[in-house]
Write a protein that holds these residues in place. Structure first.
Motif, PDB file in Angstrom:
ATOM      1  N   VAL A 268       0.832  -1.204   0.000  1.00 12.29           N
ATOM      2  CA  VAL A 268       0.000   0.000   0.000  1.00 12.29           C
ATOM      3  C   VAL A 268       0.865   1.252   0.000  1.00 12.29           C
ATOM      4  O   VAL A 268       0.598   2.211  -0.732  1.00 12.29           O
ATOM      5  CB  VAL A 268      -0.947  -0.001   1.224  1.00 12.29           C
ATOM      6  CG1 VAL A 268      -1.782   1.272   1.262  1.00 12.29           C
ATOM      7  CG2 VAL A 268      -1.846  -1.220   1.217  1.00 12.29           C
ATOM      8  N   LEU A 269       1.930   1.246   0.809  1.00  9.58           N
ATOM      9  CA  LEU A 269       2.803   2.413   0.896  1.00  9.58           C
ATOM     10  C   LEU A 269       3.553   2.647  -0.413  1.00  9.58           C
ATOM     11  O   LEU A 269       3.616   3.768  -0.920  1.00  9.58           O
ATOM     12  CB  LEU A 269       3.791   2.230   2.050  1.00  9.58           C
ATOM     13  CG  LEU A 269       4.732   3.400   2.356  1.00  9.58           C
ATOM     14  CD1 LEU A 269       3.931   4.647   2.707  1.00  9.58           C
ATOM     15  CD2 LEU A 269       5.676   3.029   3.498  1.00  9.58           C
ATOM     16  N   SER A 270       4.117   1.581  -0.996  1.00  3.97           N
ATOM     17  CA  SER A 270       4.873   1.741  -2.248  1.00  3.97           C
ATOM     18  C   SER A 270       3.967   2.190  -3.386  1.00  3.97           C
ATOM     19  O   SER A 270       4.360   3.033  -4.207  1.00  3.97           O
ATOM     20  CB  SER A 270       5.590   0.439  -2.610  1.00  3.97           C
ATOM     21  OG  SER A 270       4.664  -0.612  -2.806  1.00  3.97           O
ATOM     22  N   ASP A 271       2.727   1.663  -3.446  1.00  8.57           N
ATOM     23  CA  ASP A 271       1.784   2.101  -4.484  1.00  8.57           C
ATOM     24  C   ASP A 271       1.437   3.578  -4.324  1.00  8.57           C
ATOM     25  O   ASP A 271       1.350   4.325  -5.306  1.00  8.57           O
ATOM     26  CB  ASP A 271       0.501   1.259  -4.422  1.00  8.57           C
ATOM     27  CG  ASP A 271       0.690  -0.153  -4.949  1.00  8.57           C
ATOM     28  OD1 ASP A 271       1.742  -0.411  -5.562  1.00  8.57           O
ATOM     29  OD2 ASP A 271      -0.208  -0.985  -4.740  1.00  8.57           O
ATOM     30  N   THR A 272       1.228   3.999  -3.079  1.00 12.55           N
ATOM     31  CA  THR A 272       0.877   5.399  -2.814  1.00 12.55           C
ATOM     32  C   THR A 272       2.020   6.326  -3.198  1.00 12.55           C
ATOM     33  O   THR A 272       1.811   7.365  -3.850  1.00 12.55           O
ATOM     34  CB  THR A 272       0.522   5.585  -1.325  1.00 12.55           C
ATOM     35  OG1 THR A 272      -0.599   4.771  -1.011  1.00 12.55           O
ATOM     36  CG2 THR A 272       0.200   7.037  -1.009  1.00 12.55           C
ATOM     37  N   ILE A 273       3.245   5.972  -2.802  1.00  7.68           N
ATOM     38  CA  ILE A 273       4.407   6.809  -3.107  1.00  7.68           C
ATOM     39  C   ILE A 273       4.649   6.864  -4.616  1.00  7.68           C
ATOM     40  O   ILE A 273       4.918   7.926  -5.185  1.00  7.68           O
ATOM     41  CB  ILE A 273       5.649   6.280  -2.364  1.00  7.68           C
ATOM     42  CG1 ILE A 273       5.482   6.494  -0.855  1.00  7.68           C
ATOM     43  CG2 ILE A 273       6.915   6.963  -2.866  1.00  7.68           C
ATOM     44  CD1 ILE A 273       6.580   5.863  -0.020  1.00  7.68           C
ATOM     45  N   ARG A 274       4.545   5.727  -5.283  1.00  7.88           N
ATOM     46  CA  ARG A 274       4.760   5.716  -6.734  1.00  7.88           C
ATOM     47  C   ARG A 274       3.756   6.610  -7.448  1.00  7.88           C
ATOM     48  O   ARG A 274       4.118   7.392  -8.336  1.00  7.88           O
ATOM     49  CB  ARG A 274       4.644   4.277  -7.258  1.00  7.88           C
ATOM     50  CG  ARG A 274       4.968   4.170  -8.753  1.00  7.88           C
ATOM     51  CD  ARG A 274       4.723   2.768  -9.289  1.00  7.88           C
ATOM     52  NE  ARG A 274       5.479   1.777  -8.565  1.00  7.88           N
ATOM     53  CZ  ARG A 274       4.968   0.857  -7.779  1.00  7.88           C
ATOM     54  NH1 ARG A 274       3.643   0.815  -7.596  1.00  7.88           N
ATOM     55  NH2 ARG A 274       5.720  -0.013  -7.160  1.00  7.88           N
ATOM     56  N   HIS A 275       2.486   6.496  -7.055  1.00 10.22           N
ATOM     57  CA  HIS A 275       1.454   7.322  -7.685  1.00 10.22           C
ATOM     58  C   HIS A 275       1.710   8.806  -7.426  1.00 10.22           C
ATOM     59  O   HIS A 275       1.554   9.644  -8.320  1.00 10.22           O
ATOM     60  CB  HIS A 275       0.082   6.926  -7.132  1.00 10.22           C
ATOM     61  CG  HIS A 275      -1.046   7.740  -7.684  1.00 10.22           C
ATOM     62  ND1 HIS A 275      -1.527   7.573  -8.966  1.00 10.22           N
ATOM     63  CD2 HIS A 275      -1.775   8.760  -7.131  1.00 10.22           C
ATOM     64  CE1 HIS A 275      -2.516   8.433  -9.183  1.00 10.22           C
ATOM     65  NE2 HIS A 275      -2.682   9.164  -8.083  1.00 10.22           N
ATOM     66  N   MET A 276       2.131   9.135  -6.219  1.00 11.49           N
ATOM     67  CA  MET A 276       2.383  10.533  -5.866  1.00 11.49           C
ATOM     68  C   MET A 276       3.568  11.097  -6.645  1.00 11.49           C
ATOM     69  O   MET A 276       3.500  12.178  -7.231  1.00 11.49           O
ATOM     70  CB  MET A 276       2.638  10.637  -4.363  1.00 11.49           C
ATOM     71  CG  MET A 276       2.832  12.052  -3.854  1.00 11.49           C
ATOM     72  SD  MET A 276       3.046  12.047  -2.065  1.00 11.49           S
ATOM     73  CE  MET A 276       1.456  11.400  -1.547  1.00 11.49           C
ATOM     74  N   LEU A 277       4.669  10.376  -6.670  1.00 10.01           N
ATOM     75  CA  LEU A 277       5.869  10.867  -7.360  1.00 10.01           C
ATOM     76  C   LEU A 277       5.668  10.904  -8.870  1.00 10.01           C
ATOM     77  O   LEU A 277       6.250  11.751  -9.554  1.00 10.01           O
ATOM     78  CB  LEU A 277       7.076   9.993  -7.005  1.00 10.01           C
ATOM     79  CG  LEU A 277       7.514  10.013  -5.533  1.00 10.01           C
ATOM     80  CD1 LEU A 277       8.772   9.174  -5.350  1.00 10.01           C
ATOM     81  CD2 LEU A 277       7.755  11.430  -5.036  1.00 10.01           C
ATOM     82  N   ASN A 278       4.861  10.017  -9.398  1.00  9.26           N
ATOM     83  CA  ASN A 278       4.599  10.037 -10.841  1.00  9.26           C
ATOM     84  C   ASN A 278       3.832  11.278 -11.269  1.00  9.26           C
ATOM     85  O   ASN A 278       3.770  11.605 -12.454  1.00  9.26           O
ATOM     86  CB  ASN A 278       3.816   8.790 -11.255  1.00  9.26           C
ATOM     87  CG  ASN A 278       4.701   7.584 -11.453  1.00  9.26           C
ATOM     88  OD1 ASN A 278       5.905   7.717 -11.620  1.00  9.26           O
ATOM     89  ND2 ASN A 278       4.115   6.397 -11.408  1.00  9.26           N
ATOM     90  N   GLY A 279       3.246  11.993 -10.308  1.00 14.21           N
ATOM     91  CA  GLY A 279       2.541  13.227 -10.628  1.00 14.21           C
ATOM     92  C   GLY A 279       3.461  14.413 -10.844  1.00 14.21           C
ATOM     93  O   GLY A 279       3.009  15.489 -11.242  1.00 14.21           O
ATOM     94  N   VAL A 280       4.750  14.227 -10.596  1.00 12.10           N
ATOM     95  CA  VAL A 280       5.747  15.294 -10.795  1.00 12.10           C
ATOM     96  C   VAL A 280       6.614  14.916 -11.992  1.00 12.10           C
ATOM     97  O   VAL A 280       7.260  13.862 -11.983  1.00 12.10           O
ATOM     98  CB  VAL A 280       6.614  15.480  -9.531  1.00 12.10           C
ATOM     99  CG1 VAL A 280       7.660  16.572  -9.756  1.00 12.10           C
ATOM    100  CG2 VAL A 280       5.729  15.819  -8.341  1.00 12.10           C
ATOM    101  N   ALA A 281       6.628  15.772 -12.998  1.00 10.00           N
ATOM    102  CA  ALA A 281       7.324  15.452 -14.257  1.00 10.00           C
ATOM    103  C   ALA A 281       8.798  15.128 -14.034  1.00 10.00           C
ATOM    104  O   ALA A 281       9.335  14.187 -14.624  1.00 10.00           O
ATOM    105  CB  ALA A 281       7.169  16.609 -15.241  1.00 10.00           C
TER     106      ALA A 281
END
Length: 469
Positions: A268-281
């Motif tokens: 859950v944590l890795s999915d959340t972090i990946r989704h968040m960081l992918n929002g920054v170009a």
């Protein structure tokens, strides 16, 4: 996230299971004389050790999704296999632990033909193919965030897969017949098991696991109504070997999968972090790696400290318990929304009147057959009307123990074209004298599978009902 002492609310099905007479797998960790309940299960058994619950031994048997699922008969199993065969996801076939890699070439992807050749037939997401299993999963989701069901049909003296462990918790519900289970008591130091799927994907089962002994101190035979809870990571294997010269019976059970590997904090944590960081170009750009100096960063580091600091600051400021709970709930909702659509479709289809088949031979006629259907030998015009797909075999491959008797049954019908027989009574027309094949190996599901294959191939024809004779 929720407090780890919170106990989920229970569905009727789950309450009926956990309040039944039971036995735990590791005697030294839980007092087996303690009365079980949902609270006791989640505090003392859940993700700690296997346990077997005997719902058939209850003094107050209930009615509902569980009892309905346990009422499934061979006609229901045949309907399940037919539904799956028509869908996008085909059944899986295993023969004595080995996967059948080209079932279309061998059996024209016909689960009944594969079963006759001693294959186990596995239906993944069986809750999308049979209304009783769909209702069972719907009810269990009142306790668990999301579940789904895989079913296993295994012929007598056979097994589907070799010893292995799974990366999810399961409830194994024995529905028809019996199955003998070995659950190994070896518990890894790091539990849940870091390499949970030993026995799969090239991971060998360590010898130390099999030498550690068995949970429950012995092999366990599951009878209809027995439910085996198995936490992720426990190595297990199961067979349908005949016990004490008992009847030759296939086994049919449903494995309710609880995908706990997807619910852990690391995922859950890795999915959340990946989704968040992918929002920054900038965080989606490739890191400066490569053989040529032009592709390296000026600092010589693959990740400049400033960029890493920015990412860590973003994570610390934005990843909270509330965010993780919201993302986990969204994941459940996505899975449950898809499951509801598929289950509602199969449940609603059950309420519609079954369309009468106007054909006597071929696939459509075969899919209508149950144990009370009446069959006869086909006539030449009927046999010629069956179109066989290019590359499909006209005949059948049947396990040796059954071959003589089944061919004898077919010969009797062909010798007397006026003979009309119910599928469940086909064994009665065959004289097993001087036969190397014994009729006690011919169970009801074998007769049903054989009749369906013969009608599909045009050797036998469906008679609508005895009243039309």
């Amino acid at each position: 996230m929720s407090n780890d002492t919170d106990v989920p609310s229970s569905s009727c099905t789950f309450e009926e299971i956990v309040t039944s007479p039971y036995k735990v797998g590791l005697e030294d960790e839980v007092n087996p004389s303690a009365k079980c309940s949902a609270d006791h299960f989640f505090r003392q058994i859940w993700q700690k050790q296997p346990a077997i619950f005997h719902t058939s031994q209850r003094q107050d048997p209930k009615s509902g999704a569980l009892s309905n699922a346990l009422s499934m008969a061979w006609n229901d199993v045949a309907d399940l296999l037919s539904q799956c065969r028509q869908g996008e996801s085909q059944p899986l076939y295993f023969q004595q632990g080995k996967p059948v890699t080209d079932p279309h070439c061998l059996y024209s992807s016909n689960p009944f033909a594969a079963y006759l050749d001693s294959c186990s037939v596995i239906v993944n997401h069986a809750d999308f193919h049979h209304h009783l299993i769909a209702s069972l999963c719907n009810d269990l989701q009142k306790t668990f965030p999301h579940v789904y069901a895989n079913t296993y049909l295994t012929p007598p003296n056979g097994h589907a897969v070799e010893a292995h462990a799974d990366d999810r918790d399961v409830l194994v519900i024995q529905i028809i017949g019996q199955k003998t289970w070995k659950v190994y008591k070896h518990v890894p130091v790091q539990f849940p098991f870091e390499k949970e799927q030993v026995g799969k994907n090239g991971l060998e089962v360590p010898p130390s696991i099999k030498t550690a002994g068995l949970c429950f101190e012995q092999e366990m035979v599951l009878q209809p109504g027995d439910v085996l809870y198995m936490p992720r990571g426990f190595v297990h294997e199961a067979t349908t070997e005949t016990i004490n010269s008992g009847p030759f019976m296939p086994s049919f059970h449903a494995t309710i999968a609880i995908a706990t590997h997807d619910w852990c904090l690391s995922v859950v944590l890795s999915d959340t972090i990946r989704h968040m960081l992918n929002g920054v170009a900038d965080f989606r750009k490739a890191l400066p790696i490569g053989l040529s100096p032009e592709y390296k960063s000026s600092s010589g580091s693959i990740c400049p400290n400033k960029q890493l600091d920015q990412a860590m600051s973003m994570i610390q400021n934005n990843v909270t318990t509330e965010v993780l709970e919201r993302n986990l709930k969204a994941k459940y909702d996505m899975h449950n929304s898809h499951a509801k659509e598929c289950r509602d479709k199969i449940i609603n289809a059950q309420s519609k009147k079954r369309k009468r088949c106007e054909e006597y031979v071929g696939y459509n006629a075969a899919s209508q057959l149950d144990l009370d259907s009446v069959v006869r030998a086909s006539i030449p015009d009927e046999r010629e009307s069956v179109v066989i797909e290019e590359g499909q075999l006209r005949g059948l491959t049947v396990r040796q123990e059954n071959c003589t008797a089944l061919m004898g049954i077919l010969a009797v019908l062909k010798q007397d074209p006026s003979l009309h027989v119910k599928v469940r009574e086909l064994r009665d027309i065959y004289d097993e004298k001087d036969s190397i094949s014994k009729l006690d190996m011919i169970c009801d599901f074998t007769l049903l599978s054989f009749a369906r294959c013969c009608v599909e191939l045009g050797a036998l024809a469906l008679v609508e009902s005895l009243s039309t004779l």
